[in-house]
Design a protein around this motif. Structure first.
Motif, short mmCIF file in Angstrom:
data_model
loop_
_atom_site.label_atom_id
_atom_site.label_comp_id
_atom_site.label_asym_id
_atom_site.label_seq_id
_atom_site.Cartn_x
_atom_site.Cartn_y
_atom_site.Cartn_z
N SER A 196 4.44 -2.00 -6.06
CA SER A 196 4.67 -1.03 -4.99
C SER A 196 3.50 -0.08 -4.81
O SER A 196 3.54 0.77 -3.93
N THR A 197 2.43 -0.22 -5.60
CA THR A 197 1.22 0.55 -5.26
C THR A 197 0.67 0.07 -3.93
O THR A 197 -0.07 0.77 -3.27
N GLU A 198 1.00 -1.16 -3.56
CA GLU A 198 0.63 -1.68 -2.24
C GLU A 198 1.92 -2.09 -1.56
O GLU A 198 2.33 -3.24 -1.61
N PRO A 199 2.64 -1.13 -0.92
CA PRO A 199 4.02 -1.42 -0.49
C PRO A 199 4.11 -2.44 0.64
O PRO A 199 5.19 -2.94 0.91
N HIS A 200 2.99 -2.76 1.30
CA HIS A 200 3.06 -3.75 2.37
C HIS A 200 3.14 -5.16 1.83
O HIS A 200 3.55 -6.08 2.51
N TRP A 201 2.71 -5.32 0.61
CA TRP A 201 2.53 -6.68 0.08
C TRP A 201 3.71 -7.06 -0.77
O TRP A 201 4.36 -6.22 -1.38
N PHE A 202 4.00 -8.35 -0.83
CA PHE A 202 5.07 -8.80 -1.71
C PHE A 202 4.75 -10.19 -2.22
O PHE A 202 4.07 -10.97 -1.57
N SER A 203 5.24 -10.47 -3.42
CA SER A 203 5.08 -11.80 -4.00
C SER A 203 6.28 -12.00 -4.90
O SER A 203 6.57 -11.17 -5.75
N THR A 204 7.00 -13.10 -4.68
CA THR A 204 8.24 -13.28 -5.44
C THR A 204 7.98 -13.66 -6.88
O THR A 204 8.86 -13.54 -7.72
N ILE A 205 6.78 -14.13 -7.19
CA ILE A 205 6.49 -14.57 -8.55
C ILE A 205 5.93 -13.41 -9.37
O ILE A 205 5.62 -13.56 -10.55
N PHE A 206 5.85 -12.22 -8.75
CA PHE A 206 5.13 -11.13 -9.39
C PHE A 206 5.72 -10.75 -10.75
O PHE A 206 5.00 -10.48 -11.71
N GLY A 207 7.05 -10.73 -10.83
CA GLY A 207 7.68 -10.38 -12.11
C GLY A 207 7.31 -11.35 -13.21
O GLY A 207 7.02 -10.94 -14.34
N PRO A 275 -1.23 -13.52 7.09
CA PRO A 275 -2.02 -12.29 6.97
C PRO A 275 -1.33 -11.22 6.14
O PRO A 275 -1.98 -10.44 5.45
N GLU A 276 0.02 -11.18 6.19
CA GLU A 276 0.74 -10.13 5.46
C GLU A 276 0.63 -10.33 3.95
O GLU A 276 0.92 -9.44 3.18
N GLU A 277 0.25 -11.53 3.50
CA GLU A 277 0.10 -11.77 2.06
C GLU A 277 -1.36 -11.88 1.66
O GLU A 277 -1.74 -11.44 0.59
N THR A 278 -2.17 -12.50 2.53
CA THR A 278 -3.54 -12.79 2.10
C THR A 278 -4.39 -11.53 1.95
O THR A 278 -5.33 -11.54 1.17
N PHE A 279 -4.04 -10.47 2.68
CA PHE A 279 -4.95 -9.30 2.65
C PHE A 279 -5.09 -8.77 1.23
O PHE A 279 -6.13 -8.26 0.85
N TRP A 280 -4.03 -8.92 0.44
CA TRP A 280 -4.04 -8.42 -0.94
C TRP A 280 -5.08 -9.16 -1.75
O TRP A 280 -5.87 -8.58 -2.50
N MET A 281 -5.09 -10.50 -1.62
CA MET A 281 -6.06 -11.32 -2.33
C MET A 281 -7.47 -11.07 -1.80
O MET A 281 -8.42 -10.96 -2.56
N ILE A 282 -7.58 -10.96 -0.47
CA ILE A 282 -8.90 -10.77 0.12
C ILE A 282 -9.50 -9.46 -0.36
O ILE A 282 -10.68 -9.39 -0.69
#
Lengths: 394, 377
Positions: A196-207, A275-282
């Protein structure tokens, strides 16, 4: 009985250790306090990383502890006291974490009112990401983890004097309850403090991603502490290379597991190309952050992978020690890489970050010193599995 | 017995711990050519035998890495060199997509080649003339006993001493094992074996035939065939009358398609229709492309009526006749739309704008063959 009395006398740590740990802690604390006045934004982010790292170590050891009981593992019984030392960190770590709550506005920008007004995506997440619920969740984690840590340790310590086999059974039941709760809480913890430091981004495998690093760092710290104590004959040389071989094999397995999960996360984001996911990696691939991405690929996977690949390497104590310390650093870097780019566009790395690492080492050393001194035995002498554990052969 | 050559002296042991200590003593007594047999791998035995670390790990490493390399090069060759295809808007060379395949091939190649190397190179698999094979000793150590074999070729070997030595270490039985007099040939062409093969193949083919031709069509395996859903082109039962295809409601106009009102009136079409497009470069490009695709097979690339069909289809007249040159755009458009004589209409294949573009292109061709006076100056 006689064997236990002669063999398993606990030696106390030297005073030098106490002095050194206080020195390291002092230096760390000083840098951390100065950094608060110099750059409170960076201070807050680093503090969040420090907190997540400490949670990793404490919780990961709880997981290892539970797994030992559930699987009925024999070889790891000799290491269980070391596990328990780190498990007993839990309440202290949560006290340390209160600063994160106080510094919430510097870390999580979904706490700002004007962000909520202008940002529809963040506004849509307010049922979960709001300050009240965040604080409630913090205390739920604290309560659940502390209770489990307390009862697990209590049963295990009681066995030293009562030699009651029922306590093993009771801890197995406790562990069976703990595992699903652990899975849920650690997932939510990862989402709350890292994702949630980047609240726009989400990834279900994050946990799962955070979990893989957690178990790896717990294994690493268990390995390095056991080896250091073993080398200074705190274990009276009762540990054999076969015991350490198992730790090495698990380390190797979790190095692979981490890479597997990290790559799975990357591959799906890359393939879907939303785009809603890739920006985090980019973002982690530019503005200097790519250095840390490369450090993770090589340092968190390829180097430890090849260092632990051969059979001899897994029972080579020197190599295990170095790889474990390396992996601990890498887990810190991993958390740094997860959160830091969310708050800073350009790469930031300097004395503040190093100071926090020193502070982290200091906290672990001091907590270890006091928790170790309070232990009566260095191995669980009352455990019914102990004899088989000592005679363990691959 | 006298003329047989001794291979080894072998002792049977009942207990693992006894075995390991016995092995240590054998090693310490200076024997170098001996081997230990057990039904399962025992950790610590290689150290007791003072064996060098197995080289099998290197085989695994080399074949694992070459598997990864093979997978990478193969995918690179397919995706970049031999048949470049754009998939999901990704570049041809896309390392992340290769990684899972490389990983799987690494595991497969490492595992398969390790086993194969072990069986065929290290154990020399088809070779079954080893003196230990088919002995009482081997039968015991491959079930529930352990055994130590001291070979006669050992420099410090002595028959009676070796036997006593093994007995003193706690061997429950000691065997003398001899080389075979002649190499026993494998009994592949034995009558029984042939019969066994024949019966097995009959059973296997029978079962396969039954599964593929009968079992799959029995309940419950055929359940997936019969589903309560509508298949394309199947009869609709809820319409009256029951039809296969529903026709659109009368008077419906499809999106982007206007009905053509002059189907039977070429004169009106020529009189009323005006080319809506300007003969710009873009239009002419479209016209050229469509002309070459749809018209040129019969009319020829330049409209001379020189078809490429080589008599399979009658040649149409040239497009450079006076009649066509003087015909208005609407007339040509009408012919493309509804057809003429044996030429079919192209309304369903070429969109209206593209037909107008083709008309422009035909004008260009006509003017190129019969230029105006002004063009030649």
């Amino acid at each position: 009985m006689s064997m236990e009395q002669t063999l398993l006398q606990k030696k106390s740590l030297p005073d030098k250790f106490k002095k050194i740990s206080f020195l390291i802690f002092g230096i760390g604390l000083l840098t951390v306090i100065i950094s608060f006045f110099v750059d409170s934004h960076r201070f807050a982010f680093n503090y969040n990383i420090l907190f997540s790292f400490l949670v990793s170590i404490a919780l990961g050891n709880m997981f290892l502890f539970a797994i030992e009981y559930l699987a009925g593992a024999v070889w790891s019984t000799v290491f269980r006291r070391i596990n328990e030392i780190f498990i007993s960190f839990v309440p202290f770590v949560m006290v340390i974490g209160i600063v994160v709550l106080l510094e919430m506005h510097s870390i999580f920008h979904w706490t700002y009112k004007d962000v909520l007004e202008n940002d529809e995506i963040v506004r849509g997440k307010t049922p979960y990401l709001n300050e009240t619920f965040f604080i409630i969740r913090f205390f739920v984690y604290t309560l659940v983890w502390t209770l489990f840590a307390y009862f697990m340790r209590k049963n295990s310590l009681k066995q030293d004097t009562t030699y009651d086999q029922n306590l093993t059974y009771r801890n197995s039941k406790l562990s069976a309850f703990f595992i699903p709760i652990f899975a849920i809480t650690i997932t939510f913890f990862a989402i709350d403090y890292l994702m949630s430091t980047e609240p726009h981004w989400f990834s279900t495998i994050f946990g799962v991603y955070y979990f893989s690093g957690t178990v790896l760092s717990a294994l690493a710290i268990l390995t390095v502490v056991s080896i250091l104590l073993h080398e200074r004959s705190y274990f009276d040389k009762i540990l054999k290379p076969d015991h350490f071989y198992n730790l090495g094999a698990l380390l190797f397995a979790f190095v692979n597991f981490w890479a597997y999960i990290a790559f799975s996360q990357f591959l799906l984001i890359w393939y879907a190309n939303l785009p809603e996911e890739t920006f985090w990696m980019i973002h982690r691939w530019e503005n200097g952050w790519e250095i840390f991405s490369f450090i993770l690929i090589f340092g968190h996977f390829l180097i430890p992978y090849f260092a632990l690949l051969s059979q001899q390497a897994k029972s080579n104590l020197n190599r295990l020690k170095i790889v474990s310390i390396w992996l601990l650093i890498m887990h810190y870097v991993d958390i740094y890489w997860l959160t830091m780019p969310s708050g800073f566009k350009q790469l930031v790395f300097g004395w503040i970050e190093l100071g926090f690492i020193v502070f982290c080492v200091g906290i672990i050393m001091i907590l270890f010193y006091y928790r170790y001194e309070r232990m009566k035995n260095i191995i669980p002498v009352g455990d019914p599995k102990l004899k088989r554990s000592l005679e363990f052969k691959l | 017995m006298e003329n047989k050559i001794l291979y080894s002296v072998s002792g049977i042991f009942e207990d693992v711990n006894k075995l390991i200590s016995a092995v240590k003593t054998v090693t310490d007594s200076g024997y170098t050519k001996f081997d230990v047999h057990s039904p399962y791998p025992i950790h610590g035995l290689p150290q007791a035998m003072k064996l060098k670390p197995s080289k099998l790990g290197w085989v695994t490493l080399v074949f694992g890495l070459s598997g990864a390399l093979f997978a990478f090069l193969f995918m690179y060759w397919v995706n970049v060199i031999d048949y470049p295809l754009i998939v999901g808007g990704k570049p041809f060379y896309q390392l992340p997509a290769y990684v899972p395949v490389m990983f799987e091939v690494t595991v497969l190649s490492a595992a398969v080649f390790t086993v194969a190397w072990m069986l065929f190179i290290m154990f020399k698999f088809p070779n079954n003339s080893h003196p230990l094979i088919d002995t009482e000793y081997m039968r015991k150590v491959s079930v529930d006993k352990y055994g130590i074999t001291i070979q006669a070729s050992d420099p410090i070997f002595d028959l009676t001493r070796a036997k006593e030595f093994l007995q003193s270490l706690g061997a429950s039985e000691v065997f003398e094992i001899y080389f075979r007099e002649s190499n026993v040939k494998p009994k592949i062409f034995d009558k029984k074996f042939i019969l066994f093969l024949g019966i097995t193949s009959l059973i296997v083919s029978g079962v396969t035939y039954f599964i593929l031709n009968h079992l799959l069509f029995m309940s419950p395996f055929n359940w997936m065939h019969e589903q309560f859903r509508l298949n394309p082109q199947s009869k609709l039962t809820f319409t009256k009358p029951e039809t296969t295809n529903l026709t659109p409601v009368e008077g419906t106009v499809a999106r982007g398609f206007l009905p053509y009102p002059y189907t039977d009136r070429p004169d009106l079409a020529e009189k009323n229709l005006i080319n809506p497009l300007l003969p710009t470069e873009k239009t002419l490009k479209v016209g050229k492309e469509k002309y070459l695709t749809f018209c040129s097979p019969c009319h020829g690339n330049f409209g001379h009526g020189d078809s490429r069909l080589k008599g399979q289809f009658p040649n149409p007249p040239t497009l450079h006749s006076d009649k066509l040159r003087n015909m208005k755009d609407g007339g040509i458009y009408h012919i493309i739309t509804v057809g003429q004589n044996i030429m079919p209409g192209y309304a369903s294949q070429i969109s209206s704008d593209e037909r107008w573009a083709i008309v422009h292109y035909i004008r260009v061709l006509q003017r190129a063959i019969n230029p105006k006076e002004s063009d030649l100056k």
